[in-house]
Write a protein that holds these residues in place. Sequence first.
Motif: not given
Length: 948
Positions: A21-33, A49-65
């Motif tokens: 299931i990939g990297s730690g961030r991908s695991q965080a996305v799976l956990a949130a779902l 849920l994944v990035w908290g109060d300080a998401p990156p500017r490209t968070a939605e595109k990164t989420l899609q990846w």
Amino acid sequence: MRIHLFGGVGAVTDDGRPVDIGSGRSQAVLAALAMTPGTPVPVSRLVELVWGDAPPRTAEKTLQWHISRLRKGLGPAVIVRAGAAYRLDVRADAVDIARFQRYLREGDVSAALAEWTAPPLAGVDAPGLAATLDGLTEQWLSAVEVDLECRIESDPQAAVGPLTELARRHPFREGLWALLMTALYRVGRQGDALEAFRQARHNLVEQLGVEPGPRLRALESQILGHDDRLGERREAAQGPARPPSGTENVASIDDSTVGNLPHRSGRLIGRDEDLRVIDDMVAASPLVTLVGPGGMGKTRLALAAARIAAGNRGWGGWLIELATIRSSSEVPRAVADALGVTQRAGQSLTQSVMTVLRSRPAVLLIDNCEHVIEGAAELAHAIVTGTQARVLATSRERLGVDDELVLVVGPLDRPAGAELFHARALAADRTYDRRLYRDEVDDICRRLDGIPLAIELAAARARSHRPADLVARLDDRLRVTGERRTGVPRHRTLRAAMRWSYDLLAPAEQALFQRLSVFNGSFDLGAAEAVTDEASTLLDVDGILGVLVERSMVDVESGPFGRRFRLLETMRQFAAEQLRDHGQTDPVAERHARWCLRQVGVIGGLLRGPREIEGVVRLAELWPNLRASVAWACRTGQPRLADALVRPVVTEITLRGLQEIGDWAERLLAVTSQGDEDLVAFWLVWVAERYTQSGNPDGYDDVVSRCGEPDLPLSRYARAYVSGDGEALRRCLPTATSELRDQGEEYLAVFLEMTSAGTLLGIGRFDEVDASVSALADFYRAQGPPTLLHWALQTLGYSASFQGRRDQAERYFDDAADVDLPEGALSANKAIEARTAFRRGHRAQAFRLLRSYIDELIETGNVIAAGVVSIEFITMMAAIDRLPEAAYMIEYLEGINDFGALATRTLVAEAVHKVAARSDTARAGASGNRLDDRQALAYMRDVLGRLA
């Protein structure tokens, strides 16, 4: 596919193969779902849920990846897109955390603890899930406490080690220290038990600034006193004790339980079932919100429920009153002040509250959240996800927090409302006697919508106003309920309770709420849109209406044709006051009348065709609003508008005995100029129908004396119809129907021909009636409405009976009985059923059927049908040799009209001859006085009652 979140994030196939299931961030996305499997999670929420109060500017595109990466491992069907959200499409039991929570809900602590193999999401960074993980840890610790309490009962020595470790890892959790002290005492280590208490107290005082709670202090005293109860073995608990249900159990709760819940003030009346429901809700969810309009008794109900929940758990119960604060930012301070919590260095006030609640579980009643809803929701979410506490909230709308359970607190039913009134009236006046005022009090409770505050305020006036006096003043509910001197200001008068809710609305919400006061019954979204003016057309009426429902200003209900809305009458009167103060009463009433006009036009079409049954149901739904519009049109001197509102449904007075149409006809005539002869003549027809049904021709003369009687075909027809003069009716019927056809009223012209047939039978016009009504029966069979087909067949049946064609008559009556009629249709079916039962030898059944039919006629005021009833009554009485009773009614039947005279000569001729053969019977039966229809029905009802 199975997902595990305990001890890290991973996935395996059903046959046990691990999935990449990939990297730690991908695991965080799976956990949130996976926290809510099967539920769509919006993209914005996933980012949080994944990035908290300080998401990156490209968070939605990164989420899609990351979603794409997960799909490669899990399969494209496991994570699906649902609009602007993603959903983990697996069974809930495929996720270990979901199984853990399910076992806890079911009370299976051992199974839940078996699922908890390690802290969840170990090694995965997901800042937005921190509060959720804290909540899971709280649930696990609560389960561990239950498990260890059971182990103390069986093997206290084995429990000492785990408890010592847990108490040091969680130094503020008083429950663990209490269990450790108990276990140490039971293995003979009294000194260590007291040392554990001192260590617990040191942690709480030095780091939180609070003293130990009552459980620890009481336990210390028991240890010092060598209390025998500490050594006793009790039945092991498998979860928190379930609170008792019912108000009778409120009294059993120890009022000394720590907290600030106020003492009970009187018995809670009519809420036993609500308490049982709240009991189940509190067991299933940490947050339960009671919603409802002002004055419904939410606070009193919540207090009783909170006392039950706190008392049976051995927790503190705390009331946090928010009515006096002004902004959401003040909510944490209000909670902290109630709990006596001091803000600690390095912590926010909310965090300080949560720290104390983690060590000292409590039931919090957060009262009156509606005006600071966002702050209340934020704090409640923090408490229920990060502590073991239970929260009961009261509000005019739900808090909107995950896992919140909502109970809509409704009005009291009639018996409970009456009981409440009697109790409060007796408190106000010790001479009050409930036995004297049952009917009046039932009426008061019904007209006050069962609102407890309104009932209590009205009952408080029992010393100065008898219930009958209050009933007479109930047209102004907001005034008649008076006020109380004690309590919070918003509950001292019913108007104040309404005002509290109203002032919380935005201007657009207030504007729509005002306009909705024009509806006297239920209404749909289209109706609400119809009463808004042109300046309001840009408003989102659907959205605002939803807000009003959420805020308990408007009720929503399921109608036979979809969702309907309604204002409680007390709410409606308050809204009408605001509408009047803004000078909008008549403009809105006019728009309401135009809406009614469109509705009644559609309904009229249904009533005249094969969908008559649907039309009757829709008319019943519209009726209160139609009544209001007709009253407004008459009050404002608009007879043509009133005519247009009623004319499409005017035949309902004849077909279903809706006598109110006759009242509308008289009110309409009262505002119609005598120079408008066509309108006067038309409505005299329906006034005649009213007084013919009620057997009161003099009432028609009274109306004519006030409004005049133009020399027109329709008014001549009305005069002939109300007098029962068959020959006069035959002469004027053709010109009356011709006049209606000239006005475009073909349906009403045919209707008069149908309803005149019975009178024409009375003068022997059999061939004429058979020809015309047979043609009508064919038409109604093909085109509807069913009621007129039924009437046509019954008319043909009576015609055949008069002519001695008994077999043909029975066929017509059977065919008529097979027609599916709308609710309330006037019919002689029961009289014919009674005749059939009597002929088959079921005499008692026949008497009951005929008596039941008489009850219906008296109740609906359709007493003109007494002639039909008397035919069956006379036949039955003669057959069983009750000749005086038969003779009594023969005299009535013969004298009522041409139909009755003909029936005497034909349908009951055998009974007449039998009575005549007994001269003593004839004398005994002779009354010497003419009975009216109502008296005749009452007489037959009494006789049949004795015989049945």
